[in-house]
Scaffold this motif. Structure first.
Motif, short mmCIF file in Angstrom:
data_model
loop_
_atom_site.label_atom_id
_atom_site.label_comp_id
_atom_site.label_asym_id
_atom_site.label_seq_id
_atom_site.Cartn_x
_atom_site.Cartn_y
_atom_site.Cartn_z
N ARG A 79 -2.37 31.98 42.05
CA ARG A 79 -2.17 33.16 42.89
C ARG A 79 -1.53 32.72 44.19
O ARG A 79 -2.00 31.80 44.84
CB ARG A 79 -3.51 33.83 43.17
CG ARG A 79 -4.12 34.44 41.93
CD ARG A 79 -5.48 35.04 42.23
NE ARG A 79 -5.98 35.80 41.11
CZ ARG A 79 -6.64 35.27 40.10
NH1 ARG A 79 -6.89 33.98 40.07
NH2 ARG A 79 -7.07 36.03 39.12
N LEU A 80 -0.45 33.39 44.55
CA LEU A 80 0.22 33.11 45.81
C LEU A 80 -0.37 34.05 46.85
O LEU A 80 -0.29 35.28 46.73
CB LEU A 80 1.72 33.32 45.67
CG LEU A 80 2.56 32.93 46.87
CD1 LEU A 80 2.40 31.45 47.18
CD2 LEU A 80 4.02 33.24 46.61
N ILE A 81 -1.00 33.48 47.88
CA ILE A 81 -1.65 34.27 48.92
C ILE A 81 -1.18 33.79 50.28
O ILE A 81 -0.51 32.78 50.39
CB ILE A 81 -3.20 34.17 48.82
CG1 ILE A 81 -3.65 32.72 48.98
CG2 ILE A 81 -3.68 34.73 47.49
CD1 ILE A 81 -5.15 32.55 49.05
N GLY A 82 -1.52 34.54 51.29
CA GLY A 82 -1.14 34.18 52.65
C GLY A 82 -2.31 34.31 53.60
O GLY A 82 -3.34 34.90 53.26
N VAL A 83 -2.16 33.77 54.77
CA VAL A 83 -3.19 33.86 55.80
C VAL A 83 -3.08 35.24 56.45
O VAL A 83 -2.02 35.63 56.92
CB VAL A 83 -3.03 32.74 56.86
CG1 VAL A 83 -4.00 32.92 58.00
CG2 VAL A 83 -3.19 31.38 56.21
N THR A 84 -4.18 35.97 56.47
CA THR A 84 -4.19 37.30 57.09
C THR A 84 -4.94 37.32 58.41
O THR A 84 -4.85 38.29 59.15
CB THR A 84 -4.81 38.34 56.14
OG1 THR A 84 -6.14 37.96 55.83
CG2 THR A 84 -3.98 38.46 54.87
N GLY A 85 -5.68 36.26 58.69
CA GLY A 85 -6.40 36.21 59.96
C GLY A 85 -6.96 34.85 60.24
O GLY A 85 -7.29 34.09 59.33
N VAL A 86 -7.06 34.53 61.52
CA VAL A 86 -7.67 33.29 61.98
C VAL A 86 -8.55 33.65 63.17
O VAL A 86 -8.09 34.29 64.11
CB VAL A 86 -6.61 32.24 62.40
CG1 VAL A 86 -7.28 30.98 62.93
CG2 VAL A 86 -5.68 31.92 61.25
N ARG A 87 -9.83 33.28 63.10
CA ARG A 87 -10.76 33.64 64.17
C ARG A 87 -11.62 32.44 64.52
O ARG A 87 -12.18 31.80 63.64
CB ARG A 87 -11.65 34.79 63.68
CG ARG A 87 -12.60 35.32 64.72
CD ARG A 87 -13.35 36.53 64.21
NE ARG A 87 -14.18 36.26 63.06
CZ ARG A 87 -15.49 35.99 63.12
NH1 ARG A 87 -16.11 35.97 64.29
NH2 ARG A 87 -16.18 35.76 62.03
N PRO A 88 -11.73 32.10 65.81
CA PRO A 88 -12.60 30.99 66.19
C PRO A 88 -14.06 31.32 65.91
O PRO A 88 -14.51 32.43 66.17
CB PRO A 88 -12.35 30.82 67.68
CG PRO A 88 -11.42 31.88 68.11
CD PRO A 88 -11.04 32.70 66.93
N VAL A 89 -14.77 30.36 65.35
CA VAL A 89 -16.20 30.52 65.10
C VAL A 89 -16.99 29.70 66.13
O VAL A 89 -17.96 30.17 66.70
CB VAL A 89 -16.55 30.06 63.67
CG1 VAL A 89 -18.04 30.16 63.42
CG2 VAL A 89 -15.78 30.89 62.65
N THR A 90 -16.56 28.47 66.32
CA THR A 90 -17.12 27.59 67.34
C THR A 90 -15.92 26.88 67.99
O THR A 90 -14.80 27.03 67.52
CB THR A 90 -18.08 26.53 66.74
OG1 THR A 90 -17.32 25.61 65.96
CG2 THR A 90 -19.16 27.17 65.89
N PRO A 91 -16.14 26.10 69.03
CA PRO A 91 -15.00 25.41 69.65
C PRO A 91 -14.24 24.49 68.68
O PRO A 91 -13.08 24.20 68.89
CB PRO A 91 -15.64 24.62 70.79
CG PRO A 91 -16.85 25.40 71.15
CD PRO A 91 -17.35 25.95 69.84
N ARG A 92 -14.91 24.02 67.62
CA ARG A 92 -14.24 23.11 66.69
C ARG A 92 -14.13 23.64 65.27
O ARG A 92 -13.90 22.90 64.33
CB ARG A 92 -15.00 21.79 66.68
CG ARG A 92 -14.95 21.11 68.05
CD ARG A 92 -15.75 19.87 68.11
NE ARG A 92 -15.32 18.91 67.10
CZ ARG A 92 -15.81 17.69 66.98
NH1 ARG A 92 -16.74 17.29 67.81
NH2 ARG A 92 -15.37 16.89 66.05
#
Length: 70
Positions: A10-23
């Motif tokens: 399956r070809l997919i893409g990134v739809t979101g990036v969210r920080p959870v912790t500093p690292r």
């Protein structure tokens, strides 16, 4: 012995990036190829392949002969 059927790709893409912790970040994937995807159990795996350069498709490994348990 016959080879198992090929795994679905399956070809997919990134739809979101969210920080959870500093690292740590949470990356969300999506795309039309995920339509109809069903999870049969908790032991299913996902193996992502990333492109070498942004905007290109990843190079997938060539399937080899089926391995048997020893």
């Amino acid at each position: 012995m016959t080879n198992p059927p090929p795994l679905p790709l399956r070809l997919i893409g990134v739809t979101g990036v969210r920080p959870v912790t500093p690292r740590m970040v949470r990356v969300t994937f999506g795309g039309p190829d995920l339509g109809g995807l069903s999870l049969a159990g908790p032991d299913q795996r996902v193996k992502p392949f990333f492109p070498r350069r942004p905007g290109t498709e990843p190079v997938l490994p060539a399937p080899g002969p089926a391995r048997t348990a020893t």
